[in-house]
Design a protein around this motif. Structure first.
Motif, PDB file in Angstrom:
ATOM      1  N   ASN A  96      38.735  10.944  21.059  1.00  0.00           N
ATOM      2  CA  ASN A  96      38.554  12.372  21.298  1.00  0.00           C
ATOM      3  C   ASN A  96      37.559  12.996  20.328  1.00  0.00           C
ATOM      4  OD1 ASN A  96      40.071  12.503  18.970  1.00  0.00           O
ATOM      5  ND2 ASN A  96      41.798  13.575  19.877  1.00  0.00           N
ATOM      6  N   VAL A  97      36.949  12.177  19.449  1.00  0.00           N
ATOM      7  CA  VAL A  97      35.940  12.674  18.524  1.00  0.00           C
ATOM      8  C   VAL A  97      34.541  12.257  18.959  1.00  0.00           C
ATOM      9  CG1 VAL A  97      35.114  12.591  16.135  1.00  0.00           C
ATOM     10  CG2 VAL A  97      37.565  12.714  16.609  1.00  0.00           C
ATOM     11  N   SER A 116      27.085  13.001  17.442  1.00  0.00           N
ATOM     12  CA  SER A 116      26.237  13.708  18.390  1.00  0.00           C
ATOM     13  C   SER A 116      25.498  12.768  19.324  1.00  0.00           C
ATOM     14  CB  SER A 116      25.225  14.579  17.640  1.00  0.00           C
ATOM     15  OG  SER A 116      24.361  13.760  16.890  1.00  0.00           O
ATOM     16  N   ASP A 164      42.215  19.876  19.389  1.00  0.00           N
ATOM     17  CA  ASP A 164      40.881  19.792  18.790  1.00  0.00           C
ATOM     18  C   ASP A 164      40.001  18.716  19.426  1.00  0.00           C
ATOM     19  OD1 ASP A 164      42.456  17.750  17.866  1.00  0.00           O
ATOM     20  OD2 ASP A 164      41.729  17.826  15.817  1.00  0.00           O
ATOM     21  N   SER A 165      40.373  18.207  20.593  1.00  0.00           N
ATOM     22  CA  SER A 165      39.615  17.142  21.246  1.00  0.00           C
ATOM     23  C   SER A 165      38.240  17.620  21.675  1.00  0.00           C
ATOM     24  CB  SER A 165      40.350  16.632  22.491  1.00  0.00           C
ATOM     25  OG  SER A 165      41.526  15.976  22.135  1.00  0.00           O
ATOM     26  N   MET A 166      37.247  16.764  21.432  1.00  0.00           N
ATOM     27  CA  MET A 166      35.905  17.014  21.939  1.00  0.00           C
ATOM     28  C   MET A 166      35.650  16.157  23.173  1.00  0.00           C
ATOM     29  SD  MET A 166      33.726  17.621  18.404  1.00  0.00           S
ATOM     30  CE  MET A 166      33.563  15.911  18.044  1.00  0.00           C
ATOM     31  N   LYS A 174      33.390  14.559  28.172  1.00  0.00           N
ATOM     32  CA  LYS A 174      33.218  15.607  27.166  1.00  0.00           C
ATOM     33  C   LYS A 174      34.019  16.819  27.591  1.00  0.00           C
ATOM     34  CE  LYS A 174      29.704  18.047  24.520  1.00  0.00           C
ATOM     35  NZ  LYS A 174      30.293  17.818  23.248  1.00  0.00           N
ATOM     36  N   ALA A 177      34.085  23.644  26.170  1.00  0.00           N
ATOM     37  CA  ALA A 177      34.724  24.609  25.262  1.00  0.00           C
ATOM     38  C   ALA A 177      35.217  25.840  25.980  1.00  0.00           C
ATOM     39  CB  ALA A 177      33.747  25.023  24.170  1.00  0.00           C
TER      40      ALA A 177
END
Length: 177
Positions: A96-97, A116, A164-166, A174, A177
């Motif tokens: 999740n990061v 990134s 807080d998962s990205m 992905k 937000a």
């Protein structure tokens, strides 16, 4: 002020303490030297062959330590992403990061790779991932049906997301937000 039973250190006591301190510093520097040599040569670039057995033993012990550490994390309900080394929920298929498969180090990526640079699509490539996504979608729908629960779900598979998962831990998509 002198306490009962406490005596002033003698000159011999002070000299002996100085000797102990210097010997401890010497031992620390020898340890640091050995650690630096090991770090520089642990990838089979041994230089002088007399260190080969010791470096091999240390490498084996390091593998054992990593196995014990993974076991500890499992007992705590966590695991470490093999790509970026982030701690993630145990059993996650994707991190999740960084969004990469959690159980596989990506080719050419060093541990702790650049977050990134993660490129992830929302499609499940194989049938096991598709089945996992279907199960997660059912869980996500059930969790989201409670009003005011504030549960975020994946737009791709419907899995419940960590706050807080990205990236989704089920399908790797992905998170918007």
């Amino acid at each position: 002020m002198k306490l009962f039973g406490a005596k002033e250190p003698t000159e011999m006591d002070r000299v002996m303490e100085n000797i102990r301190q210097v010997e401890a510093e010497i031992q620390q520097k020898i340890f640091q030297l050995g650690q630096a040599y090991y770090t520089d040569h642990r990838a089979n670039d041994y230089g002088d062959g007399k260190y080969v057995p010791l470096i091999d033993q240390i490498n084996k012990l390091d593998l054992n330590r990593n196995g014990f550490y993974k076991n500890k994390l499992r007992l705590e309900g966590q695991m470490m992403c093999e790509n970026c080394r982030a701690l993630i929920p145990y059993g996650s298929t994707f991190c999740n990061v960084c969004g990469k498969r959690a159980d596989v180090r990506q080719a050419g990526e060093p541990a702790g790779g650049n977050v990134s640079s993660a490129v992830v699509t929302g499609s499940a490539a194989d049938s096991s991932l598709a089945a996992d996504a279907g199960n997660a979608a059912e869980m996500g729908t059930a969790a989201a049906s409670f009003p005011g629960a504030g549960v975020r779900t994946c737009m791709g598979c419907g899995a419940v997301l960590e706050p807080d998962s990205m990236f989704c831990t089920s399908c790797g998509q992905k998170v918007e937000a």
